[in-house]
Scaffold this motif. Structure first.
Motif, PDB file in Angstrom:
ATOM      1  N   ILE A 161       0.848  -1.205   0.000  1.00 16.44           N
ATOM      2  CA  ILE A 161       0.000   0.000   0.000  1.00 16.44           C
ATOM      3  C   ILE A 161       0.874   1.242   0.000  1.00 16.44           C
ATOM      4  O   ILE A 161       0.604   2.215  -0.717  1.00 16.44           O
ATOM      5  CB  ILE A 161      -0.945  -0.008   1.213  1.00 16.44           C
ATOM      6  CG1 ILE A 161      -1.972  -1.131   1.078  1.00 16.44           C
ATOM      7  CG2 ILE A 161      -1.646   1.339   1.356  1.00 16.44           C
ATOM      8  CD1 ILE A 161      -2.903  -1.250   2.256  1.00 16.44           C
ATOM      9  N   ALA A 164       2.303   1.833  -3.353  1.00 20.58           N
ATOM     10  CA  ALA A 164       1.278   2.376  -4.244  1.00 20.58           C
ATOM     11  C   ALA A 164       1.038   3.855  -3.948  1.00 20.58           C
ATOM     12  O   ALA A 164       0.864   4.664  -4.872  1.00 20.58           O
ATOM     13  CB  ALA A 164      -0.023   1.585  -4.085  1.00 20.58           C
ATOM     14  N   LEU A 165       1.026   4.219  -2.664  1.00 21.42           N
ATOM     15  CA  LEU A 165       0.869   5.627  -2.293  1.00 21.42           C
ATOM     16  C   LEU A 165       1.990   6.468  -2.884  1.00 21.42           C
ATOM     17  O   LEU A 165       1.751   7.546  -3.445  1.00 21.42           O
ATOM     18  CB  LEU A 165       0.853   5.764  -0.766  1.00 21.42           C
ATOM     19  CG  LEU A 165      -0.414   5.336  -0.030  1.00 21.42           C
ATOM     20  CD1 LEU A 165      -0.159   5.263   1.465  1.00 21.42           C
ATOM     21  CD2 LEU A 165      -1.560   6.297  -0.317  1.00 21.42           C
ATOM     22  N   VAL A 180      -1.784   0.147 -10.614  1.00 22.11           N
ATOM     23  CA  VAL A 180      -2.195   0.699  -9.317  1.00 22.11           C
ATOM     24  C   VAL A 180      -3.563   1.346  -9.459  1.00 22.11           C
ATOM     25  O   VAL A 180      -3.800   2.121 -10.399  1.00 22.11           O
ATOM     26  CB  VAL A 180      -1.172   1.736  -8.812  1.00 22.11           C
ATOM     27  CG1 VAL A 180      -1.668   2.383  -7.516  1.00 22.11           C
ATOM     28  CG2 VAL A 180       0.176   1.082  -8.591  1.00 22.11           C
ATOM     29  N   ILE A 185      -6.307   4.114  -3.987  1.00 27.23           N
ATOM     30  CA  ILE A 185      -5.222   4.695  -3.196  1.00 27.23           C
ATOM     31  C   ILE A 185      -5.615   6.079  -2.684  1.00 27.23           C
ATOM     32  O   ILE A 185      -5.259   6.468  -1.567  1.00 27.23           O
ATOM     33  CB  ILE A 185      -3.925   4.759  -4.029  1.00 27.23           C
ATOM     34  CG1 ILE A 185      -3.402   3.342  -4.250  1.00 27.23           C
ATOM     35  CG2 ILE A 185      -2.882   5.616  -3.347  1.00 27.23           C
ATOM     36  CD1 ILE A 185      -3.110   2.582  -2.965  1.00 27.23           C
ATOM     37  N   THR A 186      -6.363   6.823  -3.490  1.00 30.00           N
ATOM     38  CA  THR A 186      -6.848   8.124  -3.033  1.00 30.00           C
ATOM     39  C   THR A 186      -7.737   7.968  -1.809  1.00 30.00           C
ATOM     40  O   THR A 186      -7.633   8.719  -0.828  1.00 30.00           O
ATOM     41  CB  THR A 186      -7.634   8.830  -4.159  1.00 30.00           C
ATOM     42  OG1 THR A 186      -6.774   9.031  -5.281  1.00 30.00           O
ATOM     43  CG2 THR A 186      -8.174  10.167  -3.694  1.00 30.00           C
ATOM     44  N   VAL A 188      -7.631   5.490   0.326  1.00 32.37           N
ATOM     45  CA  VAL A 188      -6.758   5.088   1.438  1.00 32.37           C
ATOM     46  C   VAL A 188      -6.079   6.312   2.046  1.00 32.37           C
ATOM     47  O   VAL A 188      -5.990   6.449   3.278  1.00 32.37           O
ATOM     48  CB  VAL A 188      -5.706   4.074   0.957  1.00 32.37           C
ATOM     49  CG1 VAL A 188      -4.634   3.870   2.028  1.00 32.37           C
ATOM     50  CG2 VAL A 188      -6.364   2.753   0.620  1.00 32.37           C
TER      51      VAL A 188
END
Length: 292
Positions: A161, A164-165, A180, A185-186, A188
């Motif tokens: 994670i 990916a961030l 991704v 991710i946004t 998260v």
């Protein structure tokens, strides 16, 4: 007295650090200033108070504050950011400002505008180390902050994670081509920032044994100042800027009076930015457009 005020300043700086990290996570990854974070901080305090008033343990209050604020942050992301992700950057920022006002009004209608106070002091035990007196709640604030920052660092640096961030922060389009889920991710990032803000709200509320719907306004502005001083392109700048601003504020009140507190704090911010516009841990001027 000097050492005592340093302890008090580090306690306040720990809270500033958590909220500044909350701002930096969204700012660094999406390039958007989420102005609703100040109210997520406030809501976290109320959620934590509800657990404490129910005579449940303090760790549960912290979990409730973090979870509640994270869920509200998810709603803000879906309604206040996603529809405007391709719009000019000022549009989602104004959307989060609207959410900030709405959340403040919701809190006022639910809990009232008067301070909500704890009838029994939490963690009243104090430890004396020479002339310095440290309360159990001060140790809790500093200790929880260290743990949360360590967990965030592990998440960002050592997990998929986190990778990916960082990929989305570097280049959203390239990250999407690499498989991704930029949208996921946004979400998260928003929820992580909400959880950090909620934790800070619980800690500051328990520390002062009181909370109001307007507590996020002043502390939120100072957390933004901490983020800017630390470097908006570097989330870990808050680890230096938070304690620095907290100590400066407490020392100003102790030795100069509360009436000049904001003058000194924001004056220091302006001075640092005049000397180093990219912030304490920001990159060189040529790299200021880069994110986290």
């Amino acid at each position: 007295m000097l050492i005592q005020q340093l302890v008090n300043g580090l306690t306040l700086g720990a809270v500033y650090t958590l909220i500044a990290l909350s701002f930096s996570l969204v700012m660094g990854i999406l390039g958007v200033l989420n102005l609703a974070i100040a109210e997520l901080f406030m809501l976290g305090g109320y959620f934590g108070f509800a657990v404490v008033l129910a005579q449940l343990p303090l760790p549960l209050a912290l979990i409730a504050g973090m979870a509640g604020s994270a869920l509200v942050a998810a709603v803000i992301e879906r309604i206040g950011y996603q529809p405007f992700r391709t719009a000019p950057v000022v549009t989602p920022m104004l959307s989060t400002l609207g959410f900030s006002i709405i959340l403040q009004n919701v809190a006022t209608n639910i809990w009232g505008s008067d301070p909500l106070q704890l009838t029994d002091e939490i963690a009243a035990e104090r430890f004396n180390i020479g002339p310095v007196s440290i309360s159990a709640i001060q140790l809790t604030v500093i200790g929880v902050t260290i743990v949360l920052v360590a967990l965030l660092a592990f998440l960002v640096q050592r997990t998929s994670i986190g990778r990916a961030l960082r990929a989305v922060a570097e280049n959203r389009d390239v990250a999407r081509l690499l498989g991704v889920s930029a949208g996921g991710i946004t979400l998260v990032a928003f929820m992580l920032s909400g959880a950090l803000a909620g934790a800070a709200g619980v800690l500051i509320g328990i520390h002062y044994a009181a909370i109001t719907p307007y507590i996020g306004v002043e502390i939120g502005l100072k957390a933004i100042a901490v983020m800017v001083v630390g470097g908006t392109t570097q989330i870990w700048g808050a680890l230096i800027a938070g304690p620095l601003m907290g100590v400066v504020e407490v020392m100003t009140v102790a030795y100069g009076g509360s009436q000049i507190r904001d003058f000194v704090v924001y004056g220091l911010m302006i001075l640092i930015l005049l000397l180093r516009p990219q912030g304490l841990l920001g990159g060189s001027r040529s790299n200021q457009d880069q994110r986290v």
